[in-house]
Design a protein around this motif. Structure first.
Motif, PDB file in Angstrom:
ATOM      1  N   UNK A 267      -5.046   6.314  10.742  1.00 39.59           N
ATOM      2  CA  UNK A 267      -4.884   7.739  10.413  1.00 39.59           C
ATOM      3  C   UNK A 267      -6.089   8.121   9.572  1.00 39.59           C
ATOM      4  N   UNK A 268      -6.737   9.218   9.932  1.00 40.20           N
ATOM      5  CA  UNK A 268      -7.928   9.611   9.184  1.00 40.20           C
ATOM      6  C   UNK A 268      -7.961  11.093   8.864  1.00 40.20           C
ATOM      7  N   UNK A 269      -8.384  11.395   7.638  1.00 34.27           N
ATOM      8  CA  UNK A 269      -8.651  12.794   7.303  1.00 34.27           C
ATOM      9  C   UNK A 269     -10.046  13.101   7.821  1.00 34.27           C
TER      10      UNK A 269
ATOM     11  N   UNK B 199       2.876  12.100   6.548  1.00 33.97           N
ATOM     12  CA  UNK B 199       1.816  12.039   7.572  1.00 33.97           C
ATOM     13  C   UNK B 199       2.098  10.868   8.518  1.00 33.97           C
ATOM     14  N   UNK B 200       2.474   9.725   7.934  1.00 33.29           N
ATOM     15  CA  UNK B 200       2.738   8.542   8.765  1.00 33.29           C
ATOM     16  C   UNK B 200       3.944   8.782   9.674  1.00 33.29           C
TER      17      UNK B 200
ATOM     18  N   UNK C 201       3.746   8.497  13.649  1.00 31.26           N
ATOM     19  CA  UNK C 201       4.613   7.630  14.458  1.00 31.26           C
ATOM     20  C   UNK C 201       5.247   8.419  15.601  1.00 31.26           C
ATOM     21  N   UNK C 202       5.646   9.646  15.314  1.00 23.41           N
ATOM     22  CA  UNK C 202       6.258  10.466  16.363  1.00 23.41           C
ATOM     23  C   UNK C 202       5.233  10.865  17.421  1.00 23.41           C
ATOM     24  N   UNK C 203       4.033  11.219  16.971  1.00 28.64           N
ATOM     25  CA  UNK C 203       2.978  11.579  17.939  1.00 28.64           C
ATOM     26  C   UNK C 203       2.736  10.394  18.873  1.00 28.64           C
ATOM     27  N   UNK C 204       2.642   9.208  18.282  1.00 27.89           N
ATOM     28  CA  UNK C 204       2.321   8.034  19.100  1.00 27.89           C
ATOM     29  C   UNK C 204       3.444   7.710  20.088  1.00 27.89           C
TER      30      UNK C 204
ATOM     31  N   UNK D 291       6.494   3.954   2.961  1.00 26.44           N
ATOM     32  CA  UNK D 291       5.638   3.333   3.978  1.00 26.44           C
ATOM     33  C   UNK D 291       4.150   3.383   3.631  1.00 26.44           C
ATOM     34  N   UNK D 292       3.731   4.413   2.900  1.00 27.58           N
ATOM     35  CA  UNK D 292       2.300   4.574   2.645  1.00 27.58           C
ATOM     36  C   UNK D 292       1.783   3.700   1.520  1.00 27.58           C
ATOM     37  N   UNK D 293       2.687   3.148   0.718  1.00 28.14           N
ATOM     38  CA  UNK D 293       2.249   2.451  -0.488  1.00 28.14           C
ATOM     39  C   UNK D 293       2.400   0.931  -0.355  1.00 28.14           C
ATOM     40  N   UNK D 294       1.567   0.216  -1.100  1.00 35.38           N
ATOM     41  CA  UNK D 294       1.722  -1.233  -1.161  1.00 35.38           C
ATOM     42  C   UNK D 294       2.694  -1.580  -2.272  1.00 35.38           C
ATOM     43  N   UNK D 295       3.688  -2.386  -1.935  1.00 33.53           N
ATOM     44  CA  UNK D 295       4.734  -2.718  -2.905  1.00 33.53           C
ATOM     45  C   UNK D 295       4.256  -3.875  -3.779  1.00 33.53           C
TER      46      UNK D 295
END
Lengths: 436, 436
Positions: free
Chosen positions: A40-42, A317-318, A322-325, B150-154
């Motif tokens: 994922x990229x901005x 965003x993730x 995931x839904x887009x994919x 999901x976006x973060x490292x635990x």
């Protein structure tokens, strides 16, 4: 399955949160790609303030001043709006949705006022709008209402969702500081704005409650239907009294559904020391949800700050990526099917019932309390206990009354009468009590 | 889009949780259908115990004694396994997955021992296995790790995830009750089994930690790699001491990732009174997750009981139903892509560092403590404070030592030596301290 291209994101606003969103997606780029299978990229950032742009190492090709550079880019499938409460933010989101782009936002004020319009637009164009970061920063409470608690009927939502006011009340409780001193300290430490109105008058909390209650009940609850009382009239003395009676004093956002009516309000509230929100101190946020089957459940964490809030934006965003994919629409933003969203039936504050803490300020002379008690009794308000601190005949003294459960409309009438008594020197302070 | 038929569910086990799952899906049938757009129905229940069947109003056509009546029914797309820790439960799940059916389970023991086999089978047959109810009942902590965070490292996971032991420790703290008295009380109130081993020795908590840590780090962490210490040797005196030193005593499940090593353990733990888990009392469960960007976050709620646990099972069923209706696979059960699941590199308990509370039991005579202190010093364990309660020359007395941060392997060696001293009368009790 078709090959998944990388997901391109366009970002509006490179402030504290926007900057952290850029950072987390960059820092965790490989980690996220490993988790979900593609990067994922901005790819574009729209920001007008040249100072903000300089804080990050950004290729000049990524930066723009033009809204259309993002909205007209067919490669960008997700638009992240982090501009703040300005009309242009709403315009950008509506336009993005109409162009078939998914939207992620943290804009509590716009959602609280114009959510219905945005959700409807997303539904119409078969795209998603997610806004986890709009409420309680790092705490994924909206996603939890939408998914984790999907099977249960929500009875009530109670939250400490404004860190500034909780910081102030904590400071007042721990150091017996006056409201103004505690506020100045919060400002000094960067926890309160120069103009603190939105935080201390419950406006910020009411915006968040609008979103929480909308999610909990699947009906749109606009900001202007929410009763508000701020914390600026609270004294350290009230907090001490609360403790004496076994309570903690919090600015609570409350929503409760009974029959088909929804009760939504933000006000200083006394809660028992055993209440699950009683030990939430400082700038922490916490939300307690009670469900029919699950009982009470609490989520607690950082409610503000660039980094914690950015985790919520990035998780949204993730989810969309995931839904887009998978080439599917996401779960409707409110959990409920979008075509069902309607305006809610709100219970007016006059119709609620509660226990009350009342602080009267009266001239200390014989018979004064009898008059107050008489008015209360006349309005069917039954007294649970009375406390008078100190005695100074002929001077103004505070008299604290805890009532049994009473009707708010009766309390309003009684206080109107009492505040007109010649022996009553100041407007009476009213604080509601919630037991569970 | 194709028309969505109703979703048929087959249920194994009509115990407390199974019964409540049946109830919530029936009670909330229209509510759920309204939310997601189509109904979900349990169309077959396999239960051998005739008594359990009589508790619910069930059409006889829905009940069966035969496993194959569910597994061979092509109309059933979701299999819910609520049998408990029996080998047949695993067989049923593997068979269901191999037949292309999705699985929902609450079976922490089987997941903690055989999770990898089950996740791999689900991946191979392109179906989902969800198990929110296996950890902390009504608290959607697994879904939150998978999606909200999901976006973060635990960085770390810490949990009070065994209600029975927390009830016992709470009772010991509040009433200065002995462990045995508190346990008997828990048994009387239905919070502990006749054989309480699994709860009080940390076995149940370790199963749940296996699942939590597996979710947090995306690598399989089997039960037998988890260090365990139970609460049966704790006395009310230790709890009082903890409070004196400013701590709360909890049975904590802890997992922490440093570099590529994961530290996983369940043991009685002293945490500061300001720790976010310090005020979790009674049978409540709470899990604190710390992420790199988001900081610490806590989820708290009912960890057991039919109704709360059923909400988790039902939410998993709904998630799968939503995916079936959209004709997509769900998010991989561990959040990470399933093909990446590997065995974890576990840090052996000897390799950790911690602060410690040590309760020595020594004969009270001059020079005894000097000997203990000498051994500690020899093993590079530095003393932060010492406390001796009472004095009775010639009798056994407890001596409490708080250490600074030390290496566990040094502490183990030192205690071995100390416990052999002729003046030391009992095995020394060790309790680890966690600051945050």
């Amino acid at each position: 399955m078709t090959r998944i291209p990388k997901i391109n994101v366009g970002l509006f606003g490179l402030g504290t949160v926007g900057g952290s969103v850029f950072q987390i997606l960059k820092d965790h780029e490989h980690f996220i790609a490993e988790k979900i299978g593609y990067p994922i990229q901005i790819t574009k950032i729209c920001e007008l303030d040249p100072k903000k742009k300089q804080q990050y190492e950004l290729a000049s090709s990524i930066l723009t001043n033009k809204i259309s550079d993002i909205l007209d880019d067919p490669e960008i499938s997700i638009v992240v709006e982090l501009i703040g409460d300005k009309p242009i933010a709403k315009e950008i989101m509506l336009k993005a949705l109409s162009l078939g782009k998914h939207v992620v936002t943290a804009n509590k004020a716009i959602l609280a006022h114009h959510g219905l319009e945005l959700y409807s637009e997303a539904f119409k164009h078969e795209v998603d709008i997610y806004f986890e970061a709009a409420v309680a920063g790092s705490i994924p409470i909206l996603r939890t209402l939408r998914e984790g608690f999907v099977s249960d009927k929500i009875i009530s939502v109670q939250g400490i969702i404004n860190g500034t006011s909780n910081y102030i009340l904590t400071k007042m409780a721990k150091e017996k500081a006056d409201f103004k001193v505690a506020l100045a300290d919060a400002q000094k430490n960067g926890y309160a704005e120069a103009d603190p109105t939105s935080d201390i008058e419950g406006i910020d909390a009411a915006c968040k409650l609008s979103i929480l209650a909308t999610m909990a009940y699947g009906v749109f609850i606009p900001y202007d239907k929410i009763y508000r009382q701020g914390i600026s009239e609270i004294t350290p003395f009230d907090i001490e009294m609360a403790q004496k009676f076994g309570f903690s004093l919090k600015l609570l956002a409350i929503s409760r559904k009974t029959n088909q009516e929804i009760d939504v309000r933000v006000h200083p509230t006394m809660i028992p020391a055993t209440h699950l929100l009683a030990h939430v101190y400082g700038v922490l946020n916490a939300v307690m949800i009670e469900g029919e089957y699950m009982g009470p459940s609490v989520m607690m964490g950082k409610g503000a700050g660039g980094k914690p809030t950015a985790t919520a934006v990035a998780s949204d965003i993730i989810e969309i990526a995931r839904n887009i994919s998978r080439q599917v629409r996401g779960i409707p933003p409110l959990g409920f099917k979008a075509e069902n969203i309607q305006k809610a039936k709100i219970k007016p504050i006059e119709e609620i019932e509660s226990e009350y803490y009342l602080r009267f300020t009266a001239v200390d002379k014989p018979g004064v309390f009898a008059k107050i008690a008489h008015v209360l009794g006349h309005h069917e308000i039954s007294i649970a206990s009375v406390h008078q601190e100190g005695r100074e005949e002929g001077h103004e003294v505070p008299i604290m009354v805890l009532t049994h459960r009473a009707k708010e409309k009766n309390v309003i009438c009684a206080l109107k009468e009492i505040d007109k008594l010649p022996t009553v020197a100041q407007k009476t302070l009213l604080i509601r009590i919630e037991r569970s």
